[in-house]
Design a protein around this motif. Structure first.
Motif, PDB file in Angstrom:
ATOM      1  N   CYS A 624       0.918  -1.323   0.278  1.00  0.00           N
ATOM      2  CA  CYS A 624      -0.088  -0.130  -0.058  1.00  0.00           C
ATOM      3  C   CYS A 624       1.287   0.936   0.018  1.00  0.00           C
ATOM      4  O   CYS A 624       1.835   1.283   0.758  1.00  0.00           O
ATOM      5  N   LEU A 625       0.632   1.881  -0.554  1.00  0.00           N
ATOM      6  CA  LEU A 625       1.125   3.518  -1.197  1.00  0.00           C
ATOM      7  C   LEU A 625       0.437   4.448   0.239  1.00  0.00           C
ATOM      8  O   LEU A 625      -0.227   4.643   0.223  1.00  0.00           O
ATOM      9  N   TRP A 626       1.932   4.981   0.919  1.00  0.00           N
ATOM     10  CA  TRP A 626       1.460   6.369   1.161  1.00  0.00           C
ATOM     11  C   TRP A 626       2.440   7.095   1.238  1.00  0.00           C
ATOM     12  O   TRP A 626       3.320   7.647   1.415  1.00  0.00           O
ATOM     13  N   ARG A 627       1.346   8.562   0.419  1.00  0.00           N
ATOM     14  CA  ARG A 627       2.562   9.582  -0.154  1.00  0.00           C
ATOM     15  C   ARG A 627       3.155  10.207   1.297  1.00  0.00           C
ATOM     16  O   ARG A 627       1.384  11.065   2.217  1.00  0.00           O
ATOM     17  N   PHE A 650       5.714   2.474   0.949  1.00  0.00           N
ATOM     18  CA  PHE A 650       5.364   1.442   0.396  1.00  0.00           C
ATOM     19  C   PHE A 650       4.442   0.755   1.665  1.00  0.00           C
ATOM     20  O   PHE A 650       6.233   0.053   2.416  1.00  0.00           O
ATOM     21  N   VAL A 651       4.352  -0.109   2.300  1.00  0.00           N
ATOM     22  CA  VAL A 651       3.486  -0.805   3.788  1.00  0.00           C
ATOM     23  C   VAL A 651       3.499  -2.072   3.289  1.00  0.00           C
ATOM     24  O   VAL A 651       1.907  -2.051   2.028  1.00  0.00           O
ATOM     25  N   SER A 652       3.800  -3.533   2.910  1.00  0.00           N
ATOM     26  CA  SER A 652       2.808  -4.373   2.867  1.00  0.00           C
ATOM     27  C   SER A 652       2.148  -4.996   3.639  1.00  0.00           C
ATOM     28  O   SER A 652       1.582  -4.549   4.434  1.00  0.00           O
ATOM     29  N   ALA A 653       0.440  -6.057   3.244  1.00  0.00           N
ATOM     30  CA  ALA A 653      -0.607  -5.500   3.357  1.00  0.00           C
ATOM     31  C   ALA A 653      -0.877  -6.060   5.121  1.00  0.00           C
ATOM     32  O   ALA A 653      -1.299  -5.878   5.362  1.00  0.00           O
ATOM     33  N   ASP A 654       0.443  -7.019   5.386  1.00  0.00           N
ATOM     34  CA  ASP A 654       0.222  -7.758   6.433  1.00  0.00           C
ATOM     35  C   ASP A 654       1.059  -6.936   7.271  1.00  0.00           C
ATOM     36  O   ASP A 654       1.789  -6.549   8.574  1.00  0.00           O
ATOM     37  N   LYS A 655       1.574  -5.459   6.449  1.00  0.00           N
ATOM     38  CA  LYS A 655       1.885  -4.734   7.625  1.00  0.00           C
ATOM     39  C   LYS A 655       3.869  -4.609   8.220  1.00  0.00           C
ATOM     40  O   LYS A 655       4.166  -4.578   8.962  1.00  0.00           O
ATOM     41  N   SER A 656       4.186  -5.914   7.752  1.00  0.00           N
ATOM     42  CA  SER A 656       5.313  -6.735   8.511  1.00  0.00           C
ATOM     43  C   SER A 656       6.318  -5.930   7.566  1.00  0.00           C
ATOM     44  O   SER A 656       7.307  -6.349   8.571  1.00  0.00           O
ATOM     45  N   GLU A 657       6.594  -5.553   6.278  1.00  0.00           N
ATOM     46  CA  GLU A 657       7.549  -4.321   6.065  1.00  0.00           C
ATOM     47  C   GLU A 657       7.048  -3.405   5.297  1.00  0.00           C
ATOM     48  O   GLU A 657       6.323  -3.173   5.276  1.00  0.00           O
TER      49      GLU A 657
END
Ligand code: GLA
Length: 727
Positions: A624-627, A650-657
């Motif tokens: 997921c992109l966060w500007r 950019f954050v992975s869907a599971d927020k692990s990286e």
């Protein structure tokens, strides 16, 4: 996901966080009722103000006109008293324009309707609503299609028109979507630009009257994009309401917002301009392209992420949407037209040594193309530059362990070409009128099957002659002298047919579409090519804006983005090699330069950059992109922003990286370190990261609420990139 409350005559489409409600009112009018945060299905008909003075019930024949001019029509018709912009307009043989759609029937079902022979969303896990309406005097039936996909905050709309009457009619307008929003507290975010300056975001308050952007160029264009958002004045990247609209289409379009006398807002999008005319003969049908509508209560960022998810999961068809793509090197900025076999081999040898995986031969390999003055249409290798054709080159390149890619511009014909000399009628034009040249070329008449076949046969011969695993499909001019009304639509359908043929017959080829840089950077192209060259401007500073603008509605993994040399060929600017790579990693990442001409220091950075890219590209593709910054000038779109830096994560869907990138656009003397609040992380998890050699561990809550400290870096366009690993 879709419910019908029979008593209230109300249709409701629910996505995870939003609801979209329509009401079937008296006399078969279909009225837009609600679009916003998710709400439990219930009777919302009082929102329609049908008993509110000066509005009057539709049954009141005496004042029908005032009803027509204020009711929130779901697919507003022209000529019968609604003086706002129509979504639908028919013309009879005398040129009279009027239509009046009333409800006939509806259907709720699993799956979806796909507009025929044009790009569209696809896939399982969706539910649809079709509402059939009729214009009784002409017998023209209109079916409004709505689809929602599980887990995605987007609504897909299109319309099918069928002439069931006994007379031909002319279609003057058939938009894909129109929505009447109940108030006027909106600002419009849209994208403008030019060649090498595409997708500049602008944000301005709506004013009474009509605000429109369009393209009548036969392509979605450099100048405007088929995307806009209506946002609240207080909406930011992470907070506030945003209504986003785009179109799965690559040709002409109109998007507009009209602020009415009652301070309400009508928002519309469709694949045509005011010049559109289409003969809808009896028994014929017409499908509009699909519009995608996204509501976000959590800012512009969440709106973009909904577009990204929908397009990645349900529009792009190429297997490359989820798998690793090779890092390429393109010879355009390295050699332009001035190359031969030896020169290409030298570049390829050095590129292979550095770990580059795909060599792309750009323009100039065919006919006698020493400049852009000739040879489009003659797709045979130029023996002067490539003795023995492509084979010796591709053998050499594949022998080095690299893949090979090739540039085509299949929709074009040069006046100075064998194809034009043999078939001057293949070029688009109007009998008795000179054709206008652009880049010394004409457009092939892709509405004709024989013309498409003539190009296809040549392309096929090339594709079968050598191991070609990538194609850059370019298109370098706009339409002029269109031979009849509605031609540009036929042209676009012809282009789509050729692209369909290419991806069907050569499914393993990685296709990158292109149009003089980013003149066809749109969701329509995503259906065929998972990546699109975003701009001929490869300057890292300018790319920050172009890529930020593009990411408002298009997935970052689709943004064709390369590292090139400095001084940059478009701007003359000098930026650090490292920053050029960090910026190109907001996209496909590749190189467009002569590796043999780089400094030792720059060359040495390439293997590390490629390794880093392969370790993070999955985050760019599936994450997921966060500007976190805004590179636009401090005016319009970026009024409250600081254009001195840009940042994103950019954050992975599971927020692990995650991977975080920061660019200090301009250095300032005697300035404190900068604090950037991250986003999208798990507040309760700890993350390890490294900034300029210093390792650190902080919780997601810390990083999002207190932020990371970025040192004041020495010089303009300095950057920092770090991964964040959940511990
Ligand atoms: C267009 C493309 C460039 C390059 C040239 C070749 O401008 O955008 O990347 O391929 O054509 O002529």
């Amino acid at each position: 996901m879709i419910t019908y409350l029979e008593e209230a005559g109300q249709f409701q489409l629910d996505t995870p966080n939003a609801s979209y409600v329509l009401t079937l009112a008296d006399e078969g009018y279909l009225l837009h009722t609600y679009w916003g945060k998710r709400i439990a299905p219930q009777d919302l008909s009082d929102l329609l103000r049908l008993n509110d003075p000066p509005f009057v019930p539709s049954k009141n024949e005496r004042e029908r006109a005032s009803f027509m001019d204020c009711a929130p029509f779901e697919y507003p018709c022209a000529g019968i008293g609604d003086y706002r912009e129509a979504a639908f307009c028919l013309q009879n043989e005398h040129g009279a324009r009027a239509c009046d759609l009333r409800y006939v029937s509806h259907r709720i079902y699993n799956g979806k309707y796909n507009p025929r022979a044009i790009p569209h969303t696809w896939g399982n896990g969706c539910e649809s609503l079709d509402i059939k309406m009729i214009d009784a005097p002409t017998g023209v039936e209109v079916t409004l299609h709505y689809t929602v996909f599980e887990g995605i905050d987007a609504i897909i709309r299109s319309a099918t028109l069928e002439n069931c009457g006994d007379r031909d009619v002319t279609l003057v307008r058939a938009f894909s979507a129109s929505v009447d929003l109940d108030d006027d507290r909106f600002e419009m975010i849209s994208l403008y630009g030019s060649w090498a300056r595409e997708r500049q975001a602008e944000r301005l308050p709506l004013r009474h009257g009509k605000q429109r952007l369009d393209s009548g160029r036969g392509e979605s264009s450099h100048q405007y994009s088929p995307f806009f958002a209506l946002v609240r004045p207080e909406t930011t990247e992470q907070q506030g309401e945003a209504y986003g609209f785009t179109l799965i289409w690559s040709g002409d379009f109109t998007l507009q917002a009209e602020l009415t006398q009652f301070c309400q807002t009508r928002a519309q999008i469709g694949a045509q301009t005011d010049d559109f005319l289409w003969r809808l003969s009896t028994e014929s049908e017409f499908d509009t392209p699909e519009a995608v509508l996204v509501y976000s209560a959590e800012g512009i960022g969440a709106m973009s992420r909904s577009f990204h998810k929908l397009f990645s999961d349900h529009l792009i068809r190429s297997d490359y949407r989820y798998i690793e793509r090779p890092v390429l090197i393109n010879n355009w900025e390295a050699t332009y037209f001035d190359f031969n076999l030896e020169k290409l081999k030298t570049i390829a040898d050095e590129a292979a040594k550095l770990g580059i995986e795909l060599f792309v031969l750009d323009d100039g390999w065919f006919g006698r193309r020493d400049s852009d003055n000739c040879s489009l249409g003659d797709w045979t290798p130029d023996e002067r530059k490539l003795p023995g054709g492509l084979k010796p080159l591709t053998d050499h390149i594949t022998g080095k362990g690299m893949q090979f890619g090739l540039w085509f511009e299949p929709e074009m014909i040069s006046p100075d070409s064998d194809l034009f000399r043999a078939h001057p009628d293949y070029a688009v034009g109007i009998e008795g009128r000179a054709r206008t040249q652009s880049r010394a070329q004409y457009v092939l008449d892709y509405s004709r099957r024989d013309v498409r076949d003539a190009v296809w046969e040549q392309m096929k011969k090339i594709l079968d002659s050598a191991p070609i695993s990538y194609i850059k499909w370019d298109m370098n001019r706009q339409l002029t002298e269109e031979p009849y009304a509605g031609y540009s639509l036929e042209y676009m359908r012809g282009v789509y047919q050729m692209l369909e043929r290419l991806v069907t017959e050569y499914p393993d080829i990685l296709l990158e579409s292109c149009s003089g840089g980013g003149a066809r950077f749109d969701p329509g192209m995503l259906y065929y090519s998972p990546q699109i060259w975003a701009s001929d401007d490869t300057d890292a500073k300018e790319r920050l804006r172009i890529q930020h603008g593009a990411s408002l509605f298009m997935p970052p993994a689709a943004i064709g983005s390369h590292v090139s040399v400095c001084p940059n060929h478009a701007t003359g600017r000098v930026t650090p090699f490292e920053t050029r790579a960090n910026v190109a990693m907001f996209g496909t990442f590749g190189y467009e330069l002569d590796v043999t001409q780089l400094s030792e220091d720059e060359r040495a950075q390439i293997p590390e950059q490629i390794a880093r890219w392969h370790s993070i590209s999955r985050l760019v593709r599936d994450g997921c992109l966060w500007r976190l910054g805004n590179p636009f000038r401090p005016s319009g779109y970026a009024a409250q922003q600081n254009a001195d830096y840009d940042a994103w994560i950019f954050v992975s869907a599971d927020k692990s990286e995650a991977v975080f990138t920061y660019v200090q656009i301009t250095a300032e003397a005697n300035m404190k370190s900068r604090r950037i609040l991250l986003a999208g992380l798990d507040p309760d998890a700890d993350y390890a990261y490294t900034i300029r050699g210093t390792e650190d561990i902080k919780s997601g809550a810390y990083l999002m609420q207190c932020g990371v400290m970025l040192p004041n870096l020495w010089g303009d366009m300095q950057s920092v990139q770090t991964t964040l690993q959940k511990l």
